[in-house]
Design a protein around this motif. Structure first.
Motif, PDB file in Angstrom:
ATOM      1  N   ALA A 117       0.833  -1.203   0.000  1.00 15.63           N
ATOM      2  CA  ALA A 117       0.000   0.000   0.000  1.00 15.63           C
ATOM      3  C   ALA A 117       0.867   1.251   0.000  1.00 15.63           C
ATOM      4  O   ALA A 117       0.571   2.247  -0.670  1.00 15.63           O
ATOM      5  N   GLU A 118       1.980   1.199   0.748  1.00 18.04           N
ATOM      6  CA  GLU A 118       2.924   2.322   0.767  1.00 18.04           C
ATOM      7  C   GLU A 118       3.547   2.520  -0.612  1.00 18.04           C
ATOM      8  O   GLU A 118       3.747   3.651  -1.061  1.00 18.04           O
ATOM      9  N   LEU A 119       3.813   1.430  -1.294  1.00 19.80           N
ATOM     10  CA  LEU A 119       4.390   1.487  -2.636  1.00 19.80           C
ATOM     11  C   LEU A 119       3.440   2.181  -3.598  1.00 19.80           C
ATOM     12  O   LEU A 119       3.851   3.013  -4.412  1.00 19.80           O
ATOM     13  N   ASN A 120       2.153   1.860  -3.504  1.00 13.71           N
ATOM     14  CA  ASN A 120       1.167   2.493  -4.369  1.00 13.71           C
ATOM     15  C   ASN A 120       1.039   3.979  -4.081  1.00 13.71           C
ATOM     16  O   ASN A 120       0.863   4.800  -4.977  1.00 13.71           O
ATOM     17  N   THR A 121       1.156   4.354  -2.789  1.00 12.11           N
ATOM     18  CA  THR A 121       1.086   5.771  -2.427  1.00 12.11           C
ATOM     19  C   THR A 121       2.267   6.532  -3.004  1.00 12.11           C
ATOM     20  O   THR A 121       2.125   7.633  -3.539  1.00 12.11           O
TER      21      THR A 121
END
Length: 402
Positions: free
Chosen positions: A383-387
């Motif tokens: 999820a952090e990667l997508n952000t």
């Protein structure tokens, strides 16, 4: 138990002729697996039980060869933990593939002394071409289905590594590069997504392979990890537009080759200081400081660091929880060792298809084992990667070969 009995009765009513025993065996083994899983998770299907320890998560198909025919089983999957039925042999397909390749080389009259000795030791001297053809066809169908399967969802991380094998071609022995591709999806699971053979590592070779992965549905690739193969950087840029991470382990070997062996320990410790930093900015700053310190005594090493800084530190811009598995192709090392171990038994493969048969079977079984294990990467960090991707796209590599 009553439901199980009813299922068997219905099966007996529907089955006819030679399919009866096979269908009955499939049903019995399926019931045994379902009972095993009920006991493993502490609850039956659709049962509400506060003491349950996990939940069912679909099935994966697996065949089992028996004297009544090939049984098509559905092995239950779990959300947490794993289940593998004790009556299945996890290495059976690769062992059959190895035997098939040995038989094929022996019958074709192009085997080495090593293969001849193996045939005699295994008692295979009485085999016929039709027997070998039938065995090869069965394995080839399974391997082809695995290597050409559609890929769904997004796969932010892709690892590529090459293993070199010997093959007979036109009366001579040639070296063949076997490229293995492993990817991790946004659910934190890793899978073997491709295998490709070729005589060289030029850009057309890599581009053909990578475009094939795209056609099968490999999407959302943000980072590709590999060694500095010639032509690969350009192929990645044109195919995925993704960031390229140069394998840190291979890079370190190349770097240490530029200093005397007696200084390896000291130089290696200095270089690792950059890798210990908490973020990309600190890593880059430390990298430049170390390069300047080494420049006076080993200018070739310092110049090498200047040229490769962004390629080696690319993984530092990705989530910290993932970095330990992103900086090198080490996650593929165990897989490559297994491939080499089986390939060394054959020595020289009779043709390209025999390589795909054996290596593909090994990859298929390894992929099955991975699906039984826990997630390879943390989902929260995905999820952090997508952000991060929404805020700023990762820097793309220039369309020029390394």
């Amino acid at each position: 138990m009553a439901e199980d009995s009813m299922a068997l009765i219905e099966l007996m009513q529907k089955a006819d002729g030679g399919d009866f025993l096979r269908s009955l065996a499939e049903a019995v083994l399926q019931l045994l697996m379902e009972a095993d899983v009920d006991g493993l998770i502490g609850a039956s299907r659709h049962e509400r039980n506060p003491e349950r320890v996990s939940y069912r998560n679909g099935y994966r198909d697996r065949s089992l060869d028996t004297r009544v025919g090939s049984l098509q089983l559905r092995i239950p999957k779990l959300r947490q933990g794993s289940y593998f039925p004790p009556f299945l042999e996890p290495r059976k397909t690769s062992e059959r593939a190895l035997v098939a390749v040995i038989q094929e080389a022996w019958i074709g009259g192009i085997s080495t002394r090593r293969v001849d000795d193996l045939v005699q030791a295994m008692g295979l001297s009485g085999i016929s071409k039709s027997q070998v053809s039938k065995l090869c066809k069965d394995i080839d169908e399974r391997v082809h289905a695995f290597l050409s399967r559609p890929l769904t969802g997004e796969w932010p991380y892709l690892w590529l590594d090459a293993t070199y094998l010997k093959q007979r071609e036109g009366g001579r022995v040639v070296s063949v590069a076997a490229i293995i591709a492993v990817a991790a999806n946004t659910e934190g699971r890793r899978e073997i997504v491709g295998l490709h053979l070729g005589p060289s590592e030029a850009e057309p070779f890599w581009s053909f392979f990578l475009k094939g992965l795209l056609r099968r549905g490999l999407a959302g690739v943000k980072l590709v990890v590999s060694d500095a193969h010639e032509g690969l950087k350009a192929a990645i840029a044109k195919t995925f537009g993704a960031t390229w991470q140069r394998c840190r382990v291979h890079w370190m070997r190349n770097a240490l080759a530029r200093v005397p062996k007696s200084q390896h320990a000291m130089v290696s410790a200095a270089l690792r200081q950059a890798f210990l930093q908490p973020d990309a900015a600190s890593a880059s700053q430390t990298w430049r400081h170390v390069a300047d310190q080494l420049r006076g005594k080993w200018p070739k090493l310092a110049s090498f660091m200047d040229e490769t800084e962004h390629d080696v530190l690319a993984y530092m811009t990705f989530p910290a929880q993932h970095r330990v598995k992103l900086h090198s192709t080490n996650p593929l090392e165990r897989l490559n060792k297994e491939v080499k171990r089986r390939a060394d038994v054959v020595g020289i493969f009779p043709n390209e298809q025999s390589i795909i048969r054996l290596i593909g079977a090994i990859l298929l079984e390894q992929n099955d084992e991975w699906q039984l294990q826990s997630r390879y990467m943390q989902v929260e960090a995905m999820a952090e990667l997508n952000t991060q991707s929404n805020e700023a796209q990762p820097a793309q590599i220039p369309p020029r070969a390394a």
